[in-house]
Design a protein around this motif. Structure first.
Motif, PDB file in Angstrom:
ATOM      1  N   VAL A  60     -34.014  -3.063   0.386  1.00 60.01           N
ATOM      2  CA  VAL A  60     -32.939  -3.275   1.764  1.00 60.01           C
ATOM      3  C   VAL A  60     -32.746  -4.469   1.597  1.00 60.01           C
ATOM      4  O   VAL A  60     -33.438  -5.438   1.553  1.00 60.01           O
ATOM      5  N   TYR A  61     -31.062  -4.930   1.335  1.00 62.77           N
ATOM      6  CA  TYR A  61     -30.985  -6.532   1.294  1.00 62.77           C
ATOM      7  C   TYR A  61     -29.579  -6.400   2.324  1.00 62.77           C
ATOM      8  O   TYR A  61     -28.733  -6.048   2.591  1.00 62.77           O
ATOM      9  N   LYS A  62     -29.362  -7.773   2.668  1.00 62.47           N
ATOM     10  CA  LYS A  62     -28.270  -7.939   3.371  1.00 62.47           C
ATOM     11  C   LYS A  62     -27.312  -8.806   2.548  1.00 62.47           C
ATOM     12  O   LYS A  62     -27.937  -9.560   1.376  1.00 62.47           O
ATOM     13  N   LEU A  63     -26.057  -8.449   2.238  1.00 63.34           N
ATOM     14  CA  LEU A  63     -24.901  -8.431   1.771  1.00 63.34           C
ATOM     15  C   LEU A  63     -24.520  -9.995   2.319  1.00 63.34           C
ATOM     16  O   LEU A  63     -23.887  -9.948   3.028  1.00 63.34           O
ATOM     17  N   LYS A  68     -27.398 -11.476  -2.308  1.00 56.63           N
ATOM     18  CA  LYS A  68     -28.174  -9.926  -1.760  1.00 56.63           C
ATOM     19  C   LYS A  68     -29.220 -10.684  -1.861  1.00 56.63           C
ATOM     20  O   LYS A  68     -29.950 -11.390  -1.683  1.00 56.63           O
ATOM     21  N   ALA A  69     -29.905 -10.424  -0.193  1.00 59.49           N
ATOM     22  CA  ALA A  69     -31.707 -11.404   0.359  1.00 59.49           C
ATOM     23  C   ALA A  69     -31.622 -10.086   0.281  1.00 59.49           C
ATOM     24  O   ALA A  69     -31.684  -9.727   2.126  1.00 59.49           O
ATOM     25  N   LEU A  70     -33.168  -9.805  -0.036  1.00 58.79           N
ATOM     26  CA  LEU A  70     -34.116  -8.881   0.666  1.00 58.79           C
ATOM     27  C   LEU A  70     -34.461  -8.758   2.059  1.00 58.79           C
ATOM     28  O   LEU A  70     -34.501 -10.160   1.903  1.00 58.79           O
ATOM     29  N   ILE A  71     -34.150  -7.843   2.641  1.00 55.65           N
ATOM     30  CA  ILE A  71     -34.704  -8.230   3.983  1.00 55.65           C
ATOM     31  C   ILE A  71     -36.617  -7.165   4.470  1.00 55.65           C
ATOM     32  O   ILE A  71     -37.203  -8.067   5.217  1.00 55.65           O
TER      33      ILE A  71
END
Length: 184
Positions: A60-63, A68-71
Motif C-alpha cells: 500500500v502506497y501513499k500517492l 509513491k511512498a510505501l506505507i
C-alpha cells in the motif's frame, strides 16, 4: 473421440474460468479519494504465469505528487479475483467474497501490514437460500449494485465497513476485529 473429449473439456474449463472471474493476475486498487494505492502482485516478480500456488503480496502506497511512498505491506491470500477496496486513509484493505459459502470466511481484512482474523461466513448473515442470487455455478449474497460494500467513518473517526446483502439488509463490520457491530 479423444479430440471431441479434449475439446469439450477445454471449453468447459474456459467457460468455468470466465464465469468465475478468476484471472490470477497482478492488480491495483485506488482508494476512493485517490490518495492511496494497493498493489497486489506475486512475491517473486519473475514468475511468468502466476496461479493459485503462487505466493502473493499486497503493498500500500501513499500517492504524493509524482511519487509513491510505501506505507505498509503484507503477504496476501489471493482468491484469484482482482478486486478489493482500500480505505481513504490507506490503513485498511478488504476483500469480500461475492460467492456465498455457508461455512467459509467471506471477508478478508488487512490493516497496516497484518491480516485481521475475520470469521464471518455465510451463517453470520442468516440469508434465506431463496433470497440468494443463483448463477450458473454459484450463489451470490452481496447486493447487486455498483457498491455492495463500502467504508464509513463514525463521528469518532473510527473506520468500519458496510456490507449490503441481496435481501436488502446492511451489516456494519468492525475492521479491527473482523466482527459484526450492527445490522439493519
Amino acid at each position: 473421440m479423444k479430440k471431441t473429449f479434449f475439446f469439450v473439456v477445454t471449453l468447459f474449463i474456459a467457460q468455468f474460468s470466465l464465469a468465475n472471474g478468476v484471472c490470477w493476475c497482478a492488480f491495483e486498487v485506488l482508494s476512493q479519494n485517490k490518495q492511496f494505492q494497493a498493489v497486489i502482485s506475486p512475491v517473486d516478480d519473475t514468475v511468468d504465469k502466476p496461479n493459485w500456488k503462487t505466493d502473493w503480496k499486497i503493498e500500500v502506497y501513499k500517492l504524493e505528487s509524482n511519487r509513491k511512498a510505501l506505507i505498509w505491506e503484507s503477504n496476501y491470500d489471493y482468491s484469484g479475483k482482482p478486486t478489493g477496496q482500500l480505505s481513504d486513509d490507506g490503513q485498511y484493505f478488504t476483500y469480500v467474497e461475492n460467492w456465498f459459502y455457508k461455512e467459509f470466511p467471506l471477508l478478508t481484512i488487512y490493516k497496516d501490514g497484518r491480516k485481521i482474523a475475520a470469521d464471518l461466513d455465510g451463517n453470520s448473515f442468516s440469508i434465506a437460500k431463496r433470497k440468494l442470487k443463483k448463477t450458473s455455478l454459484h450463489y451470490l449474497w452481496l447486493a447487486q449494485s455498483d457498491v455492495p460494500y463500502e467504508y464509513k467513518t463514525s463521528e469518532y473517526g473510527i473506520t468500519f465497513l458496510i456490507l449490503k446483502t441481496v435481501d436488502k439488509r446492511e451489516f456494519e463490520v468492525n475492521l479491527d476485529h473482523g466482527t459484526l457491530i450492527g445490522k439493519n
